[in-house]
Design a protein around this motif. Structure first.
Motif, PDB file in Angstrom:
ATOM      1  N   GLY A 105       0.784   3.529  -8.487  1.00 13.47           N
ATOM      2  CA  GLY A 105       1.369   3.668  -7.153  1.00 13.47           C
ATOM      3  C   GLY A 105       0.353   3.380  -6.058  1.00 13.47           C
ATOM      4  O   GLY A 105       0.658   2.764  -5.042  1.00 13.47           O
ATOM      5  N   ALA A 106      -0.894   3.819  -6.279  1.00 18.82           N
ATOM      6  CA  ALA A 106      -1.917   3.696  -5.226  1.00 18.82           C
ATOM      7  C   ALA A 106      -2.455   2.275  -5.088  1.00 18.82           C
ATOM      8  O   ALA A 106      -2.980   1.910  -4.029  1.00 18.82           O
ATOM      9  CB  ALA A 106      -3.073   4.652  -5.516  1.00 18.82           C
ATOM     10  N   ILE A 107      -2.326   1.458  -6.129  1.00 19.87           N
ATOM     11  CA  ILE A 107      -2.985   0.139  -6.083  1.00 19.87           C
ATOM     12  C   ILE A 107      -2.011  -1.029  -6.096  1.00 19.87           C
ATOM     13  O   ILE A 107      -2.414  -2.168  -5.896  1.00 19.87           O
ATOM     14  CB  ILE A 107      -3.983  -0.025  -7.256  1.00 19.87           C
ATOM     15  N   ARG A 108      -0.741  -0.727  -6.283  1.00 20.94           N
ATOM     16  CA  ARG A 108       0.237  -1.804  -6.452  1.00 20.94           C
ATOM     17  C   ARG A 108       0.204  -2.801  -5.285  1.00 20.94           C
ATOM     18  O   ARG A 108       0.238  -4.029  -5.483  1.00 20.94           O
ATOM     19  CB  ARG A 108       1.638  -1.207  -6.584  1.00 20.94           C
ATOM     20  N   ALA A 109       0.130  -2.269  -4.064  1.00 19.33           N
ATOM     21  CA  ALA A 109       0.250  -3.150  -2.882  1.00 19.33           C
ATOM     22  C   ALA A 109      -0.999  -4.005  -2.661  1.00 19.33           C
ATOM     23  O   ALA A 109      -0.931  -5.045  -2.001  1.00 19.33           O
ATOM     24  CB  ALA A 109       0.525  -2.295  -1.652  1.00 19.33           C
ATOM     25  N   ALA A 110      -2.144  -3.587  -3.195  1.00 18.37           N
ATOM     26  CA  ALA A 110      -3.400  -4.326  -2.953  1.00 18.37           C
ATOM     27  C   ALA A 110      -3.570  -5.434  -3.999  1.00 18.37           C
ATOM     28  O   ALA A 110      -2.904  -5.435  -5.040  1.00 18.37           O
ATOM     29  CB  ALA A 110      -4.572  -3.361  -3.032  1.00 18.37           C
ATOM     30  N   SER A 111      -4.487  -6.359  -3.710  1.00 25.36           N
ATOM     31  CA  SER A 111      -4.771  -7.400  -4.704  1.00 25.36           C
ATOM     32  C   SER A 111      -6.267  -7.712  -4.710  1.00 25.36           C
ATOM     33  O   SER A 111      -7.001  -7.332  -3.795  1.00 25.36           O
ATOM     34  CB  SER A 111      -3.959  -8.669  -4.403  1.00 25.36           C
TER      35      SER A 111
END
Ligand code: MRU
Length: 368
Positions: A105-111
């Motif tokens: 959940g915490a890293i999904r949006a980042a790349s």
């Protein structure tokens, strides 16, 4: 907690800033060794082979396992592969899934690099949260021990524990042992009956090691001795940890816990379970039927590792050669045998209503 005056957590990021170090619990109590994890495969192996174990620490190691996976490949596909690999390592402790879901959940949006940085930040946060949660569990359990001590007019409070739910099972402090450390530190006279906890002996090797290092009086017991002691008034309370607790208060913990709860019930001994919210599986309501019980290698039953008088670590066969063995890792203690659940938010009856009073945000299936 401290070993030889040095403060340790059970897991930390190494000086290189990315690899992960853990205390290798397969080498305790005879040797204090640190293992270095560099890949997600290392992390998965550390959990499966029990270099790290205990529900909260399994969760923390899985979180850092995802970080290590992302360093190699930060794509969504690699993330999903690592998630599945880590989730499959041990089935019973639900903290594993909690941790992996929190990470995803915490890293999904980042790349790219931002995703890797977010992963390390989230893993560190989960570890810090675990430490704070265990500290609070300690404070809440301490009140119970203090009450028993007052009722006994300062005479020694005898506490029985099973397996290892101390700081080695968590990031620091522990769950079941945290109240005991705090009571001891406060000057309350406590003595711990430590079930050896066959087949892997986490009580005799890990709980005894921890308690000894902290100076807490304790005695190791064969697993089948608890009932006798309870019949003879030598146990004032039991405190154990848990790997998964249902929304109704049924408790999965190391095999043998159920028998201790039955003996405690038969002898009027209070039986407490200490747990962080990360161990509650809000989706389950019947622990005996719904919790998956890990079955481990029969070799853990038929063989035992120990140190010879010459100081050599050896593994020997202890059973009739060729006889089959069964190795169920956990059992479920129904809520009716549990006197209370000691959590970071307070102590509750082991029931749906008891848990919802402490976690009201869950009343209507609310978010975590
Ligand atoms: O098989 P293990 O050693 O991982 O089992 C550990 C236990 O059963 C502990 O009591 C439980 O994880 C609670 S730890 C705070």
């Amino acid at each position: 907690m401290k070993i030889d005056g040095i403060h340790y957590r059970t897991i930390w990021v190494a000086d290189d800033g990315w690899s992960v170090e853990v205390i290798d619990q397969t080498r305790l109590p005879h040797e204090f060794a640190v293992a270095r994890l560099e890949t997600v495969e290392d992390a998965a192996r550390a959990i499966k082979d029990m270099l790290v174990r205990g529900a909260p620490l399994i969760g923390a190691t899985a979180a850092y396992g995802l970080c290590l996976a992302l360093r190699q490949d930060a794509s969504d596909e690699a993330l999903d592969r690592a998630y599945d690999m880590l989730l499959a390592t041990r089935p019973t402790a639900v903290n594993l899934k909690y941790s992996l879901d929190a990470m995803r959940g915490a890293i999904r949006a980042a790349s790219g690099n931002a995703r890797i940085e977010a992963a390390y930040a989230c893993a560190a946060r989960l570890c810090d949260e675990d430490v704070e949660i265990c500290r609070r569990i300690g404070e809440n359990g301490l009140r119970i021990i203090r009450g028993l001590s007052e009722a006994k007019e300062g005479k020694t409070v005898n506490i029985l524990t099973h397996c290892n739910a101390g700081w080695l099972a968590c990031v620091d402090w522990g769950t079941a042992l945290a109240p005991i450390y705090m009571a001891h530190d406060e000057g309350i006279a406590v003595h711990v009956w430590v079930d050896e906890t066959r087949p892997r002996n986490q009580g005799a090797s890990l709980s005894a090691f921890e308690l000894g290092a902290h100076g807490v009086p304790h005695t190791i017991l064969p697993d089948n001795a608890g009932g006798h002691l309870m019949q003879h008034g030598q146990v004032d309370m039991c405190i154990v940890g848990t790997d998964r607790t249902t929304a109704t208060g049924d408790v999965a913990n190391k095999i043998g816990t159920y028998l201790k709860a039955l003996a405690a019930d038969a002898n009027g001994v209070p039986f407490y379970v200490a747990l962080p919210h990360t161990t509650i599986d809000w989706d389950l309501s019947d622990g005996v039927r719904e919790i998956e019980i890990e079955q481990r290698s029969p070799r853990e039953v038929t063989h035992m590792t120990g140190r010879t008088e010459e100081g050599e670590i050896v593994t020997v066969e202890i059973s009739a050669p060729g006889s089959p063995a069964a190795n169920y890792g956990f059992d479920v203690t129904p809520a009716r045998y549990v006197t209370g659940l000691i959590t970071e938010r307070g102590v509750a009856p082991a029931s749906r209503e008891g848990l919802l009073t402490l976690y009201p945000e869950r009343r209507h299936g609310g978010s975590k």
